[in-house]
Design a protein around this motif. Structure first.
Motif, PDB file in Angstrom:
ATOM      1  N   THR A  59     -33.307  15.642 -18.426  1.00  0.00           N
ATOM      2  CA  THR A  59     -32.179  16.520 -18.144  1.00  0.00           C
ATOM      3  C   THR A  59     -31.199  16.261 -19.529  1.00  0.00           C
ATOM      4  N   SER A  60     -30.025  16.950 -19.755  1.00  0.00           N
ATOM      5  CA  SER A  60     -29.294  16.700 -20.974  1.00  0.00           C
ATOM      6  C   SER A  60     -27.856  16.301 -20.395  1.00  0.00           C
ATOM      7  N   VAL A  61     -27.131  15.522 -21.282  1.00  0.00           N
ATOM      8  CA  VAL A  61     -25.842  15.019 -20.952  1.00  0.00           C
ATOM      9  C   VAL A  61     -24.708  15.316 -21.966  1.00  0.00           C
ATOM     10  N   ILE A  62     -23.695  15.272 -21.309  1.00  0.00           N
ATOM     11  CA  ILE A  62     -22.491  15.294 -22.349  1.00  0.00           C
ATOM     12  C   ILE A  62     -21.561  14.027 -21.907  1.00  0.00           C
ATOM     13  N   ARG A  63     -20.346  13.696 -22.820  1.00  0.00           N
ATOM     14  CA  ARG A  63     -19.737  12.577 -22.470  1.00  0.00           C
ATOM     15  C   ARG A  63     -18.692  13.337 -21.392  1.00  0.00           C
ATOM     16  N   ALA A  64     -18.380  12.564 -20.516  1.00  0.00           N
ATOM     17  CA  ALA A  64     -17.590  13.082 -19.331  1.00  0.00           C
ATOM     18  C   ALA A  64     -16.133  13.076 -19.899  1.00  0.00           C
ATOM     19  N   ARG A  65     -15.309  13.861 -18.976  1.00  0.00           N
ATOM     20  CA  ARG A  65     -14.072  14.284 -19.248  1.00  0.00           C
ATOM     21  C   ARG A  65     -13.134  13.003 -18.905  1.00  0.00           C
ATOM     22  N   ALA A  66     -13.780  12.019 -17.753  1.00  0.00           N
ATOM     23  CA  ALA A  66     -12.945  10.972 -17.361  1.00  0.00           C
ATOM     24  C   ALA A  66     -13.377   9.851 -18.276  1.00  0.00           C
ATOM     25  N   ALA A  67     -12.699   8.620 -17.768  1.00  0.00           N
ATOM     26  CA  ALA A  67     -13.305   7.396 -18.486  1.00  0.00           C
ATOM     27  C   ALA A  67     -12.767   6.245 -17.251  1.00  0.00           C
ATOM     28  N   ARG A  68     -13.834   5.337 -17.263  1.00  0.00           N
ATOM     29  CA  ARG A  68     -13.918   4.296 -16.288  1.00  0.00           C
ATOM     30  C   ARG A  68     -13.010   3.400 -16.729  1.00  0.00           C
ATOM     31  N   ASP A  69     -12.197   2.543 -15.924  1.00  0.00           N
ATOM     32  CA  ASP A  69     -11.371   1.647 -16.187  1.00  0.00           C
ATOM     33  C   ASP A  69     -11.697   0.316 -15.416  1.00  0.00           C
ATOM     34  N   PRO A  70     -12.388  -0.529 -16.058  1.00  0.00           N
ATOM     35  CA  PRO A  70     -13.130  -1.790 -15.580  1.00  0.00           C
ATOM     36  C   PRO A  70     -12.013  -2.469 -14.881  1.00  0.00           C
ATOM     37  N   GLN A  71     -10.833  -2.451 -14.934  1.00  0.00           N
ATOM     38  CA  GLN A  71      -9.819  -3.218 -14.412  1.00  0.00           C
ATOM     39  C   GLN A  71      -9.405  -2.559 -12.774  1.00  0.00           C
ATOM     40  N   GLU A  72      -9.833  -1.382 -12.517  1.00  0.00           N
ATOM     41  CA  GLU A  72      -9.520  -0.853 -11.402  1.00  0.00           C
ATOM     42  C   GLU A  72      -9.912  -1.826 -10.152  1.00  0.00           C
ATOM     43  N   PRO A  73      -9.074  -1.925  -8.891  1.00  0.00           N
ATOM     44  CA  PRO A  73      -9.359  -2.911  -7.973  1.00  0.00           C
ATOM     45  C   PRO A  73     -10.749  -2.703  -7.209  1.00  0.00           C
ATOM     46  N   THR A  74     -11.169  -1.448  -6.980  1.00  0.00           N
ATOM     47  CA  THR A  74     -12.244  -1.161  -6.307  1.00  0.00           C
ATOM     48  C   THR A  74     -13.478  -0.983  -7.240  1.00  0.00           C
ATOM     49  N   VAL A  75     -13.372  -1.696  -8.451  1.00  0.00           N
ATOM     50  CA  VAL A  75     -14.879  -1.560  -9.350  1.00  0.00           C
ATOM     51  C   VAL A  75     -15.847  -2.280  -8.561  1.00  0.00           C
ATOM     52  N   GLY A  76     -17.008  -1.611  -8.663  1.00  0.00           N
ATOM     53  CA  GLY A  76     -18.142  -2.299  -7.787  1.00  0.00           C
ATOM     54  C   GLY A  76     -18.475  -1.701  -6.509  1.00  0.00           C
ATOM     55  N   ALA A  77     -17.436  -1.028  -5.968  1.00  0.00           N
ATOM     56  CA  ALA A  77     -17.570  -0.269  -4.750  1.00  0.00           C
ATOM     57  C   ALA A  77     -18.120   0.910  -4.865  1.00  0.00           C
ATOM     58  N   LYS A  78     -18.896   1.502  -3.874  1.00  0.00           N
ATOM     59  CA  LYS A  78     -19.511   2.773  -3.819  1.00  0.00           C
ATOM     60  C   LYS A  78     -18.399   3.533  -2.780  1.00  0.00           C
ATOM     61  N   THR A  79     -17.321   4.137  -3.030  1.00  0.00           N
ATOM     62  CA  THR A  79     -16.439   4.605  -2.327  1.00  0.00           C
ATOM     63  C   THR A  79     -16.277   5.943  -2.231  1.00  0.00           C
ATOM     64  N   LEU A 127     -17.705  15.675 -11.707  1.00  0.00           N
ATOM     65  CA  LEU A 127     -17.885  15.475 -12.879  1.00  0.00           C
ATOM     66  C   LEU A 127     -19.244  16.121 -13.232  1.00  0.00           C
ATOM     67  N   VAL A 128     -20.156  15.975 -12.324  1.00  0.00           N
ATOM     68  CA  VAL A 128     -21.764  16.825 -12.438  1.00  0.00           C
ATOM     69  C   VAL A 128     -21.464  18.117 -12.402  1.00  0.00           C
ATOM     70  N   ALA A 129     -20.517  18.902 -11.747  1.00  0.00           N
ATOM     71  CA  ALA A 129     -20.422  20.097 -11.458  1.00  0.00           C
ATOM     72  C   ALA A 129     -19.876  20.611 -12.451  1.00  0.00           C
ATOM     73  N   TRP A 130     -18.702  19.681 -13.329  1.00  0.00           N
ATOM     74  CA  TRP A 130     -18.079  20.301 -14.547  1.00  0.00           C
ATOM     75  C   TRP A 130     -19.022  20.288 -15.709  1.00  0.00           C
ATOM     76  N   ALA A 131     -19.912  19.462 -15.766  1.00  0.00           N
ATOM     77  CA  ALA A 131     -21.074  19.078 -16.892  1.00  0.00           C
ATOM     78  C   ALA A 131     -22.061  20.633 -16.661  1.00  0.00           C
ATOM     79  N   ARG A 132     -22.406  20.810 -15.455  1.00  0.00           N
ATOM     80  CA  ARG A 132     -23.282  22.138 -15.267  1.00  0.00           C
ATOM     81  C   ARG A 132     -22.511  23.547 -15.476  1.00  0.00           C
TER      82      ARG A 132
END
Length: 241
Positions: free
Chosen positions: A88-108, A118-123
């Motif tokens: 596949t090919s990739v580009i940098r996402a338009r969003a950033a991950r905040d490591p301090q978010e309270p739900t970090v580590g959860a697959k919500t 984000l995948v739809a935007w990339a495509r």
């Protein structure tokens, strides 16, 4: 005052010939996610019963099993899954991950919706996927995957301190092969000799272009030797648990 709504959590499991892969690890991760967001812990036996019923109702040679939990009972759905391409090919996402978010580590559910968006935007930009940086510019993860890369002959992946989701395939590879967990700026991808994404559905998928730049110097543009070795190691692991 209105109570804050607690997010539901989920996990996605690859199904091959009607059998879910690494189901025990997925159920454990579902429980971990539930704990992070403050939901009650699902009963593993009850989850397995729901899964068995869903698989019996939809026998598929290749499928995607989605297990959800909102604090009372689990639900499961099974859908056909097309194989992921090898590269596949990739580009940098338009969003950033905040490591301090309270739900970090959860697959919500919210994280899943963001990843799909984000995948739809990339495509729409003509590429296959996106990779996120953190709010302070460190390499983090793919929109729905984890990212590995090779620099200076060493296979590396970002640490959990970036706020990434510790995917099941990431966990399996860390236990099976020599990988160094290290943090670096997102731009490390621009000098990587190999890059690959991992997830339960895709397995190991080589990245051949990042931000419009070819990865490495292989004339064929296909997966490199470290990527191929990682894919073989993953394929050799038992999938029942």
């Amino acid at each position: 005052m209105q109570a804050t709504q607690i997010e539901g959590v989920f996990t996605t499991v690859k199904v091959v010939d009607g059998r879910p892969e690494h189901l025990g690890l997925h159920i454990a991760r579902l429980a971990e996610s539930a704990g992070i967001v403050g939901l009650g812990t699902p009963d593993p036996a009850a989850v397995r019963r729901v899964v068995a019923a869903a698989l019996e109702a939809a026998p598929l040679p290749l499928g995607r099993l989605r297990i959800t939990w909102q604090g009372t009972e689990a639900a499961a759905t099974v859908d056909p899954q097309a194989p992921h391409p090898d590269t596949t090919s990739v580009i940098r996402a338009r969003a950033a991950r905040d490591p301090q978010e309270p739900t970090v580590g959860a697959k919500t559910e919210a994280l899943g919706a963001q990843g799909r968006g984000l995948v739809a935007w990339a495509r729409a930009q003509g590429v296959g996927d996106t990779v996120l940086a953190t709010t302070d510019g460190r390499l983090c993860e793919g929109a729905t995957s984890n990212v590995f890369y090779v620099v200076e002959g060493e296979l590396r992946t970002p640490t959990l301190s970036t706020g990434l989701l510790n995917g099941i395939t990431r966990q399996l590879l860390l236990a099976a092969i020599d990988v160094h967990e290290a943090d670096a700026s997102y731009e490390v991808l621009h000098r990587a000799d190999e890059i690959f994404l991992t997830s339960s559905l895709r397995g190991v998928q080589a990245v051949t272009v990042v931000d419009g730049r070819p990865v490495g110097s292989r004339p064929t543009g296909g997966p490199g030797p470290v990527t191929l070795a990682a894919a073989r190691s993953l394929a050799a692991l038992p999938t029942d648990d």
